[in-house]
Design a protein around this motif. Structure first.
Motif, PDB file in Angstrom:
ATOM      1  N   ASP A 206       0.809  -1.221   0.000  1.00 54.99           N
ATOM      2  CA  ASP A 206       0.000   0.000   0.000  1.00 54.99           C
ATOM      3  C   ASP A 206       0.846   1.275   0.000  1.00 54.99           C
ATOM      4  O   ASP A 206       0.305   2.376   0.098  1.00 54.99           O
ATOM      5  CB  ASP A 206      -0.939   0.015   1.210  1.00 54.99           C
ATOM      6  CG  ASP A 206      -2.067  -0.986   1.079  1.00 54.99           C
ATOM      7  OD1 ASP A 206      -2.515  -1.236  -0.057  1.00 54.99           O
ATOM      8  OD2 ASP A 206      -2.501  -1.529   2.116  1.00 54.99           O
ATOM      9  N   LYS A 207       2.170   1.129  -0.113  1.00 55.07           N
ATOM     10  CA  LYS A 207       3.074   2.288  -0.140  1.00 55.07           C
ATOM     11  C   LYS A 207       2.718   3.270   0.983  1.00 55.07           C
ATOM     12  O   LYS A 207       2.362   4.423   0.775  1.00 55.07           O
ATOM     13  CB  LYS A 207       3.047   3.003  -1.494  1.00 55.07           C
ATOM     14  CG  LYS A 207       3.246   2.082  -2.680  1.00 55.07           C
ATOM     15  CD  LYS A 207       4.574   1.376  -2.636  1.00 55.07           C
ATOM     16  CE  LYS A 207       4.764   0.511  -3.868  1.00 55.07           C
ATOM     17  NZ  LYS A 207       5.817  -0.449  -3.744  1.00 55.07           N
ATOM     18  N   ILE A 208       2.814   2.773   2.201  1.00 61.68           N
ATOM     19  CA  ILE A 208       2.324   3.447   3.399  1.00 61.68           C
ATOM     20  C   ILE A 208       3.054   4.761   3.680  1.00 61.68           C
ATOM     21  O   ILE A 208       4.277   4.840   3.611  1.00 61.68           O
ATOM     22  CB  ILE A 208       2.491   2.519   4.620  1.00 61.68           C
ATOM     23  CG1 ILE A 208       1.664   1.251   4.445  1.00 61.68           C
ATOM     24  CG2 ILE A 208       2.162   3.233   5.919  1.00 61.68           C
ATOM     25  CD1 ILE A 208       0.194   1.465   4.415  1.00 61.68           C
ATOM     26  N   LEU A 209       2.262   5.774   4.033  1.00 57.65           N
ATOM     27  CA  LEU A 209       2.771   7.032   4.573  1.00 57.65           C
ATOM     28  C   LEU A 209       2.286   7.122   6.011  1.00 57.65           C
ATOM     29  O   LEU A 209       1.089   6.999   6.275  1.00 57.65           O
ATOM     30  CB  LEU A 209       2.227   8.224   3.771  1.00 57.65           C
ATOM     31  CG  LEU A 209       2.374   9.608   4.414  1.00 57.65           C
ATOM     32  CD1 LEU A 209       3.836   9.994   4.600  1.00 57.65           C
ATOM     33  CD2 LEU A 209       1.633  10.653   3.592  1.00 57.65           C
ATOM     34  N   ARG A 210       3.219   7.317   6.954  1.00 56.94           N
ATOM     35  CA  ARG A 210       2.871   7.489   8.366  1.00 56.94           C
ATOM     36  C   ARG A 210       3.249   8.901   8.791  1.00 56.94           C
ATOM     37  O   ARG A 210       4.365   9.358   8.527  1.00 56.94           O
ATOM     38  CB  ARG A 210       3.621   6.498   9.247  1.00 56.94           C
ATOM     39  CG  ARG A 210       3.116   5.099   9.178  1.00 56.94           C
ATOM     40  CD  ARG A 210       3.828   4.188  10.188  1.00 56.94           C
ATOM     41  NE  ARG A 210       3.516   2.804   9.899  1.00 56.94           N
ATOM     42  CZ  ARG A 210       4.162   2.032   9.032  1.00 56.94           C
ATOM     43  NH1 ARG A 210       5.177   2.520   8.363  1.00 56.94           N
ATOM     44  NH2 ARG A 210       3.789   0.791   8.828  1.00 56.94           N
ATOM     45  N   VAL A 211       2.312   9.540   9.455  1.00 57.26           N
ATOM     46  CA  VAL A 211       2.553  10.885   9.973  1.00 57.26           C
ATOM     47  C   VAL A 211       2.247  10.862  11.463  1.00 57.26           C
ATOM     48  O   VAL A 211       1.128  10.534  11.873  1.00 57.26           O
ATOM     49  CB  VAL A 211       1.665  11.931   9.264  1.00 57.26           C
ATOM     50  CG1 VAL A 211       1.929  13.325   9.818  1.00 57.26           C
ATOM     51  CG2 VAL A 211       1.883  11.892   7.760  1.00 57.26           C
TER      52      VAL A 211
END
Length: 69
Positions: A39-44
């Motif tokens: 899912d090509k994760i972005l975590r903020v």
């Protein structure tokens, strides 16, 4: 607060540009991508995250972004 997003970002160079832009909105935050994840994760990890700002920023750079539930 931690938010996780599904993206279509593919390249490390793209990640760097997006992280730089996100840090303008969330200067004291931890932001990272997991390009190995399907899912090509972005975590903020930041105080007072606005999902709409994050999604709009990625969209403005030509990427798809949605909150991962």
């Amino acid at each position: 607060m931690i938010e996780v997003f599904k993206t279509n970002v593919q390249e490390e160079s793209q990640c760097k540009v997006i992280i730089e832009k996100l840090l303008e909105h969330y200067p004291n935050s931890a932001i990272n991508f997991d390009l190995e994840d399907c899912d090509k994760i972005l975590r903020v990890h930041a105080a007072g995250i606005s999902n709409s700002i994050i999604i709009e920023l990625l969209n403005a750079h030509g990427f798809h972004c949605e909150v991962l539930l």
